[in-house]
Design a protein around this motif. Structure first.
Motif, short mmCIF file in Angstrom:
data_model
loop_
_atom_site.label_atom_id
_atom_site.label_comp_id
_atom_site.label_asym_id
_atom_site.label_seq_id
_atom_site.Cartn_x
_atom_site.Cartn_y
_atom_site.Cartn_z
N GLN A 473 0.88 -1.32 0.03
CA GLN A 473 0.05 -0.08 0.12
C GLN A 473 0.94 1.43 0.07
O GLN A 473 0.79 2.15 -0.82
N THR A 474 1.81 1.19 0.69
CA THR A 474 2.96 2.43 0.98
C THR A 474 3.62 2.72 -0.50
O THR A 474 3.55 3.75 -0.81
N MET A 475 4.02 1.73 -0.85
CA MET A 475 4.71 1.72 -2.30
C MET A 475 3.60 2.22 -3.44
O MET A 475 3.99 3.17 -4.06
N GLY A 476 2.57 1.70 -3.27
CA GLY A 476 1.53 2.05 -4.00
C GLY A 476 1.20 3.60 -3.99
O GLY A 476 1.05 4.32 -5.37
N GLU A 477 0.86 4.03 -3.04
CA GLU A 477 0.44 5.35 -2.86
C GLU A 477 1.58 6.56 -3.06
O GLU A 477 1.25 7.73 -3.56
N ASN A 478 2.99 5.98 -3.06
CA ASN A 478 4.01 6.97 -3.49
C ASN A 478 4.61 6.70 -5.17
O ASN A 478 5.50 7.13 -5.34
N GLY A 479 3.67 5.76 -5.83
CA GLY A 479 4.05 5.79 -7.13
C GLY A 479 5.24 4.78 -7.31
O GLY A 479 6.03 5.06 -8.30
N VAL A 480 5.76 4.01 -6.41
CA VAL A 480 6.83 3.27 -6.61
C VAL A 480 6.35 1.61 -7.03
O VAL A 480 5.78 1.07 -6.13
N ASN A 481 6.93 1.25 -8.08
CA ASN A 481 6.46 -0.14 -8.78
C ASN A 481 7.52 -1.14 -8.07
O ASN A 481 8.69 -0.80 -7.77
N ILE A 482 7.03 -2.29 -7.38
CA ILE A 482 7.98 -3.38 -6.97
C ILE A 482 7.97 -4.50 -8.02
O ILE A 482 7.10 -5.10 -8.64
N ALA A 483 9.30 -4.53 -8.33
CA ALA A 483 9.53 -5.60 -9.45
C ALA A 483 9.58 -7.04 -8.85
O ALA A 483 9.34 -7.92 -9.48
N ASN A 484 10.03 -7.09 -7.67
CA ASN A 484 10.36 -8.37 -7.12
C ASN A 484 10.08 -8.18 -5.34
O ASN A 484 10.51 -7.43 -4.95
N PHE A 485 9.85 -9.28 -4.67
CA PHE A 485 9.24 -9.17 -3.41
C PHE A 485 9.65 -10.48 -2.47
O PHE A 485 9.30 -11.43 -2.92
N THR A 486 10.67 -10.49 -1.73
CA THR A 486 11.36 -11.72 -0.99
C THR A 486 11.00 -11.29 0.46
O THR A 486 11.26 -10.33 1.27
N LEU A 487 10.38 -12.45 1.40
CA LEU A 487 10.23 -12.28 2.59
C LEU A 487 10.99 -13.65 3.14
O LEU A 487 11.32 -14.44 2.66
N GLY A 488 11.27 -13.21 4.60
CA GLY A 488 12.19 -14.20 5.30
C GLY A 488 11.92 -14.01 6.79
O GLY A 488 11.76 -12.92 7.20
N ARG A 489 11.95 -15.20 7.48
CA ARG A 489 11.66 -14.95 8.96
C ARG A 489 12.87 -15.95 9.84
O ARG A 489 12.71 -17.10 9.11
N SER A 490 13.05 -15.78 11.12
CA SER A 490 14.02 -16.65 11.71
C SER A 490 13.03 -17.67 12.35
O SER A 490 13.16 -19.17 12.28
N ASP A 491 11.71 -17.44 12.64
CA ASP A 491 10.71 -18.33 13.20
C ASP A 491 9.34 -17.58 13.39
O ASP A 491 9.48 -16.41 13.55
N ARG A 492 8.36 -18.53 13.61
CA ARG A 492 6.96 -17.85 13.68
C ARG A 492 6.96 -16.70 14.70
O ARG A 492 7.34 -17.26 15.80
N GLY A 493 6.58 -15.82 14.32
CA GLY A 493 6.20 -14.70 15.48
C GLY A 493 7.48 -14.09 15.99
O GLY A 493 7.50 -13.22 16.88
N LYS A 494 8.80 -14.43 15.38
CA LYS A 494 10.09 -13.73 15.71
C LYS A 494 10.39 -12.82 14.55
O LYS A 494 9.73 -12.00 14.12
N ASP A 495 11.61 -12.61 14.50
CA ASP A 495 12.34 -11.68 13.46
C ASP A 495 12.11 -11.97 12.38
O ASP A 495 12.03 -13.56 11.70
N ALA A 496 11.58 -10.99 11.14
CA ALA A 496 11.48 -11.26 9.95
C ALA A 496 11.79 -9.90 9.29
O ALA A 496 12.45 -8.99 9.92
N LEU A 497 12.10 -10.41 7.90
CA LEU A 497 12.77 -9.17 7.05
C LEU A 497 12.14 -9.39 5.64
O LEU A 497 11.31 -10.37 5.31
N ALA A 498 12.26 -8.43 4.90
CA ALA A 498 11.81 -8.14 3.56
C ALA A 498 12.70 -7.45 2.75
O ALA A 498 13.54 -6.49 3.15
N LEU A 499 12.80 -7.94 1.69
CA LEU A 499 14.01 -7.25 0.36
C LEU A 499 13.16 -6.86 -0.80
O LEU A 499 12.53 -8.08 -1.44
N LEU A 500 12.84 -5.81 -1.07
CA LEU A 500 12.11 -5.33 -2.41
C LEU A 500 13.01 -4.86 -3.29
O LEU A 500 13.87 -3.91 -3.20
N TYR A 501 12.78 -5.47 -4.48
CA TYR A 501 13.56 -5.07 -5.69
C TYR A 501 12.57 -3.94 -6.43
O TYR A 501 11.40 -4.38 -6.85
N LEU A 502 12.86 -2.72 -6.48
CA LEU A 502 12.10 -1.81 -7.05
C LEU A 502 12.46 -1.32 -8.39
O LEU A 502 13.71 -1.28 -8.84
#
Length: 530
Positions: A473-502
Motif C-alpha cells: 500500500q505504501t509503495m503504491g501510494e507513493n507511485g513506486v513499482n515493486i519488481a520483486n518481493f522476498t520475505l524471510g523469518r527466523s521463526d514464527r512470531g519472531k524476527d522477519a525481514l523483507a527485501l524489495l526489488y524496485l
C-alpha cells in the motif's frame, strides 16, 4: 604488431621512454588532448591512451576509438573519462590512486602555516615596499588543536605531520575505529565536538552525498571562535558564501582553500578577503608527484598491453583473462555482498570475514576478497576499487580475513560476508545461479532467495500479519513499482525481514511513511551497480 599508445597530455619524457623501452610504439603529443576534433580524427589508430586531466574522453571519443583497449589516467580523479561508456565499450580505465597522497598532505600543512602567519599578504605588502610588521601578527601551531575531517590515506599523513609540529589532533571519520585512531596518534570525536574544539580544521574526504556541505551554514555557526579552516580536498565540502560571511565577521579567523565548488574558479565569495589564502587546485602539483604518477601509469599500461596484467583498474578486476571467464559473476556477487554490508553499517567496522564454500573456494579468493572490500569501502569513497579498497580498509583499521571450506548445504557454492563492529555482528550470503545472476540467499541467518536489483529496500520487523499489505500500500501510494518481493523469518512470531526489488529509487518520504506505521524496526534503501 607492437601496441600503439597516444600520450595526449603532459607526461614526463621518462614516462614516455618506459613505453619505448617495453617495445610499445608511442606518439607523444602533449597538447592534442585540448583539440577535440583532432583527437576524434586520430584516436582510432591507438591501443592505449595516456592522459592527465586536460583530455576529455567522452562517449563520442570512445565511439571513434575502434582499437582502444586501455586508458591510463596519471592521477586519481577520472572525472574527465566517461567511465560507463568506457566499460560498455570494453575499454579498461586505470588510474594511479596513491601517487599524490604525500604531496596533497604537504600542501594542506603548507596552507595551514600560510594562513596562521598571513604569509601571502605579508609577502605582497613587503614586495610593495611597505614594512608592516605590526599588521601581520600570527599564531603558533604548537599546542593548538587540529581537527581532521577524514582520517584515511591523506588524512593520516596530515595527522603524522601535525603530531611532529606538536599539535593536538582530533579526528572525525565514521569509518575510523578507536584502535586505528590510537595507532595514528589522534583522538576520535564526533563532528560537533570537532567543530567546537578545533583551532584549525582540515578536510580530507571525497565529495559524496554524505560529505557535501559538511561545513554548512549551520555547522559553520558551531565553529570555535577564531578557528582557521583549510580545504585541500574537494570543492563543495564547504558553503563558501557562509564561510565568507563568518570570515568577514571575524568568527572564523582565517581560511585556506585549494579547491572550490566550481572550477576553474574565476569568482568566489572567498576571493579578495585578506584573511583567506587561495591556490588553484595545487594539491598534487609537485614535480615528484607528477613524475611518480606518470611513471606508474606508463608501467601499468605497458603491463596490460604486453601481458594482459591489470592493476589499478576502475572498471575491471585484477584477475587474469582465464580467471575472468569463470569468476565474472562471482566477482559481481562479492561486490554486491560488500555493498550490502557497507550500506547497512553506520558505525566503524572492526573486521570483515569472507567465507567461501564449495567450488568458489577453489577460485582466486584474493580477488574475490578485494571485490567484497571494494563494495564495502565504496560507501566511504566512491573512487574505491579492487586495488585501492584493501589499502583504505587497512588504513581504517579494518581487519579483513577469509575462510574456505568444502561444500556444505544445498548450494554447490556460496559466499558469506560477516562484518563486526563494537556494537554488533552482521552477515549476508549469496550465490550465483546457473543463469549467471547473483542472488542473496541469507541475511542475518534468515534464509531468502532475492534477485539483486539496482534499487532495493530492506526492512525488518517482528513477524506478524499485515506487513505485506503495508509495504504494498505504501509503495503504491507513493507511485513506486515493486519488481520483486522476498520475505524471510527466523521463526514464527519472531524476527522477519523483507527485501524489495524496485523499479526506481525511493524518496525519503517513503521511508518516513513506512516508519510512521510503527510496523518496522528498520527501513533502509539500498543501491547496487548491476
Amino acid at each position: 604488431m607492437a601496441p600503439k599508445v597516444l600520450v595526449s597530455d603532459k607526461l614526463s619524457e621518462t614516462a614516455v621512454q618506459i613505453f619505448r623501452d617495453r617495445g610499445i610504439e608511442v606518439d607523444f603529443e602533449p597538447g592534442l588532448g585540448k583539440d577535440k576534433d583532432r583527437l576524434l580524427e586520430v584516436i582510432g589508430q591507438y591501443d592505449g591512451l595516456a592522459i592527465r586531466s586536460a583530455t576529455k574522453v567522452t562517449e563520442k571519443v570512445l565511439a571513434a576509438a575502434g582499437n582502444l583497449k586501455v586508458i591510463g589516467r596519471a592521477g586519481i580523479g577520472v572525472d574527465n573519462v566517461d567511465l560507463p561508456a568506457a566499460s560498455a565499450k570494453g575499454v579498461i580505465v586505470m588510474n594511479t590512486p596513491f601517487g599524490n597522497s604525500i604531496t596533497t598532505a604537504e600542501h594542506a600543512i603548507a596552507m595551514m602555516f600560510a594562513v596562521a602567519r598571513q604569509i601571502p599578504e605579508a609577502s605582497a605588502s613587503t614586495h610593495a615596499g611597505k614594512w608592516e610588521k605590526s599588521r601581520f601578527m600570527g599564531v603558533e601551531l604548537t599546542g593548538k588543536t587540529l581537527g581532521v575531517i577524514g582520517a584515511g590515506n591523506i588524512g593520516s599523513i596530515v595527522i603524522s605531520r601535525a603530531l611532529g609540529l606538536r599539535m593536538k589532533v582530533i579526528a572525525y571519520d565514521p569509518f575510523l575505529s578507536e584502535e586505528r585512531a590510537t595507532e595514528i596518534g589522534c583522538r576520535k570525536v564526533e563532528l560537533d565536538e570537532l567543530l567546537a574544539k578545533s583551532d584549525f580544521i582540515t578536510m580530507h574526504v571525497p565529495l559524496t552525498d554524505k560529505t557535501r556541505n559538511i561545513l554548512s551554514r549551520e555547522n559553520i555557526a558551531k565553529l570555535k571562535p577564531g578557528v582557521r579552516v583549510i580545504n585541500c580536498a574537494r570543492g563543495g565540502l564547504v558553503d563558501e558564501e557562509a564561510m565568507a560571511e563568518a570570515l568577514k565577521e571575524g568568527r572564523v579567523a582565517g581560511a585556506a582553500f585549494d579547491v572550490f565548488a566550481v572550477e576553474p574558479a574565476t569568482d568566489s565569495p572567498l576571493f579578495g578577503l585578506e584573511n583567506v589564502v587561495v591556490t588553484p587546485h595545487l594539491g598534487a602539483a609537485t614535480t615528484e608527484a607528477q613524475e611518480n604518477v606518470a611513471l606508474q601509469v606508463a608501467e601499468q599500461m605497458s603491463d596490460y598491453l604486453l601481458t594482459g596484467a591489470v592493476s589499478n583498474a576502475l572498471n575491471m578486476p585484477s584477475v587474469t583473462a582465464e580467471e575472468a571467464k569463470v569468476m565474472g559473476p562471482w566477482l559481481k556477487l562479492a561486490e554486491h555482498l560488500g555493498a550490502f554490508i557497507g550500506q547497512m553499517t553506520d558505525e566503524p567496522i572492526e573486521a570483515i570475514n569472507v567465507l567461501y564454500d564449495g567450488a568458489v573456494a577453489e577460485m582466486n579468493t584474493n580477488a574475490l576478497n578485494a571485490a567484497v572490500v571494494a563494495g564495502v569501502m565504496r560507501e566511504r569513497n566512491p573512487d574505491a576499487n579492487m586495488v585501492s579498497a584493501p589499502v583504505m580498509a587497512r588504513d581504517s583499521g579494518i581487519e579483513v580475513s577469509k575462510t574456505t571450506q568444502e561444500q556444505t548445504g544445498v548450494f554447490d557454492a556460496y559466499i558469506k560476508v560477516t562484518m563486526k563492529t563494537a556494537q554488533r555482528q552482521r552477515s549476508v550470503a549469496g550465490t550465483v545461479f546457473s543463469d549467471g545472476k547473483p542472488r542473496f540467499i541469507q541475511i542475518k541467518g534468515i534464509n531468502i532467495d532475492a534477485e539483486v536489483g539496482a534499487h532495493m529496500l530492506y526492512t525488518t520487523n517482528a513477524d506478524k500479519a499485515g506487513i505485506i499489505g503495508i509495504l504494498g500500500q505504501t509503495m503504491g501510494e507513493n507511485g513506486v513499482n515493486i519488481a520483486n518481493f522476498t520475505l524471510g523469518r527466523s521463526d514464527r512470531g519472531k524476527d522477519a525481514l523483507a527485501l524489495l526489488y524496485l523499479d526506481d529509487a525511493v524518496e525519503a518520504k517513503v521511508i518516513d511513511d513506512l516508519m510512521g506505521t510503527r510496523a518496522f524496526n528498520a527501513v533502509r534503501p539500498l543501491r547496487f551497480a548491476v
